[in-house]
Scaffold this active site. Sequence first.
Site, short mmCIF file in Angstrom:
data_model
loop_
_atom_site.label_atom_id
_atom_site.label_comp_id
_atom_site.label_asym_id
_atom_site.label_seq_id
_atom_site.Cartn_x
_atom_site.Cartn_y
_atom_site.Cartn_z
N LYS A 263 63.78 64.30 -10.12
CA LYS A 263 63.35 63.60 -8.92
C LYS A 263 64.44 63.64 -7.85
O LYS A 263 65.62 63.76 -8.20
CB LYS A 263 63.08 62.11 -9.25
CG LYS A 263 61.84 61.85 -10.07
CD LYS A 263 61.67 60.36 -10.33
CE LYS A 263 60.43 60.08 -11.16
NZ LYS A 263 59.17 60.41 -10.50
N ARG A 337 52.11 60.27 -19.30
CA ARG A 337 50.91 60.67 -20.05
C ARG A 337 51.28 61.30 -21.39
O ARG A 337 50.51 61.24 -22.34
CB ARG A 337 50.05 61.60 -19.16
CG ARG A 337 50.75 62.86 -18.76
CD ARG A 337 50.09 63.55 -17.56
NE ARG A 337 50.49 62.95 -16.28
CZ ARG A 337 50.04 63.36 -15.09
NH1 ARG A 337 49.16 64.34 -15.01
NH2 ARG A 337 50.45 62.79 -13.98
N1 BES Z 1 56.91 57.09 -13.14
C1 BES Z 1 56.37 58.09 -12.29
C2 BES Z 1 55.31 57.55 -11.35
C3 BES Z 1 55.81 56.73 -10.19
C4 BES Z 1 56.39 57.33 -9.10
C5 BES Z 1 55.61 55.37 -10.18
C6 BES Z 1 56.81 56.55 -8.03
C7 BES Z 1 56.00 54.61 -9.10
C8 BES Z 1 56.60 55.20 -8.03
C9 BES Z 1 55.71 59.19 -13.13
O1 BES Z 1 56.32 59.45 -14.33
C10 BES Z 1 55.78 60.44 -12.33
O2 BES Z 1 56.86 60.89 -12.08
N2 BES Z 1 54.63 60.95 -11.91
C11 BES Z 1 54.58 62.11 -11.11
C12 BES Z 1 53.43 62.97 -11.61
C13 BES Z 1 53.41 64.33 -11.00
C14 BES Z 1 54.59 65.16 -11.49
C15 BES Z 1 52.11 64.99 -11.39
C16 BES Z 1 54.36 61.68 -9.67
O3 BES Z 1 53.61 60.74 -9.43
O4 BES Z 1 54.98 62.27 -8.80
MN MN Z 2 57.89 60.86 -14.13
#
Ligand code: BES
Ligand code: MN
Length: 480
Positions: A263, A337
């Site tokens: 990230k 997931r």
């Molecule tokens: N924990 C995150 C989701 C999230 C992001 C929650 C920002 C709250 C604020 C999750 O694990 C994630 O990173 N999801 C990705 C999925 C994507 C790679 C398909 C996302 O939402 O960017």
């Molecule tokens: Mn994630």
Amino acid sequence: MNFELHALDLASVANEKCDALVLLLTDGFKPGKDKISSLIAQLTKAGDLPSKPGRLLSLYRPVQTAAPRLILVSVGDGISKHVRSGIQAALAGLKTLATKHIAVCFTGLPTDASLRSAVQALADGTYSYTTTKSKPEPRTLQKALLVCSNAASLKSTFDRAVAIVAGVEVAKEWANRPANHATPTLLGKAAQALARHPKIHCEVLGPKEVAKLGMGSFMAVAQGSDEPLRFIVLQYHGAAKSKAPTVLVGKGITFDSGGISIKPAAEMDEMKFDMSGAASVLGVFATLAKLKPSINVVGLIPSCENLLNGRAVKPGDVVTSMSGQTIEILNTDAEGRLVLCDALTYAERFKPAAVVDIATLTGACVVALGNVRSGMFCADDAMADALIAAGETAQDLCWHMPLDDEYGEGLKTHFADVANVAGRAGGAISAAKFLQRFTEKKYPWAHLDIAGTAWKSGAAKGATGRPVGLLVEYLLAHGT
Ligand code: BES
Ligand code: MN
Ligand code: ZN
């Protein structure tokens, strides 16, 4: 913090010994013959307190009350959101004053909803996180006395609301703790501590047991970190063994760096909140311990860090889940997931009446619903309606999202049974479609995406304790 609910008239409220007395003034208040009533009558006549909800007048050592501070707050027609803003306004003025004992008196007859919002606003407005401060400033408020003339008819709502805010605070505590103070091991210990209650049982599995179960998807996420994973199994037994339990599955990623699909740095600290689903399960069990309802509930928490080391899972790797389905991990940041799917398969052994998973799953859900409502995905309309109703009762709202099969098309791949990501469009829904593959034909299932509702960002950064209220109300309405 202790809450009490009493039926007192205004004459007795005037004699109540407390640090602050807050009077929630409803439109159309009919003054009696007591001293407080005549004070209210005078100031309404003089137009000194506009009826706009949240407007207030603070008095110091008035002759009318034993309490040294009297705060008169308008709550308009007295509906729950006005009661909430009235109490928030009153607490803002008391914050610096180290108030230990407060009395909050409704001049009108509160409804179940407005009493609940009073309890919630008092707890929220005085909450203080202290665990990692060298000079902790804990909440000063020790006792909140709620006063209304219909107290007797509100007793069960009140008890429930008080037990829920206690659970909400457990969830806030664990979600707020930084990742180095809330590791999977520490979450396991917190769950074991809950099992000191006679109706709660807890088992914590480590890497060896999880490998034996064949949870290849969960293990793939955990392998990028030196911190060992934990799979937490909590059970609350309030009804006969023969009664099918409801299973709650909480995402317990104690820190989500994204893994190799790392990230960006900005706000990455907020990924300590990525175990908020797990924290809500702990919170629900804390509430169950207080209410002791005759229902059976199982809580499952797959917990690990999503980090990146030399053994970390790589984009394109294919893993085998406990269900036997193979998964191509195209994006290591879609890890929630991957840990949930194995927990959903594990849930089958309880022959559940229903399964609800709770997860900070997608940024896309934040885009779709903001921070007001949690996303709720459920193909069973009766269960969906029950979750919506529970959210309304608890004032912890959710919104029914779609699950059309077309949303799952993007998860197809040549190299495994399913990919862990689809395109950007409809990202909260394709995530739900991925999870649905592991639940279909096994049990009724719902997924709550709490990415937008589990915590607040910015100046008020902190966990909200949602959706403990929604879950407790759902369990209580559907367990018996
Ligand atoms: N924990 C995150 C989701 C999230 C992001 C929650 C920002 C709250 C604020 C999750 O694990 C994630 O990173 N999801 C990705 C999925 C994507 C790679 C398909 C996302 O939402 O960017
Ligand atoms: Mn994630
Ligand atoms: Zn995550």
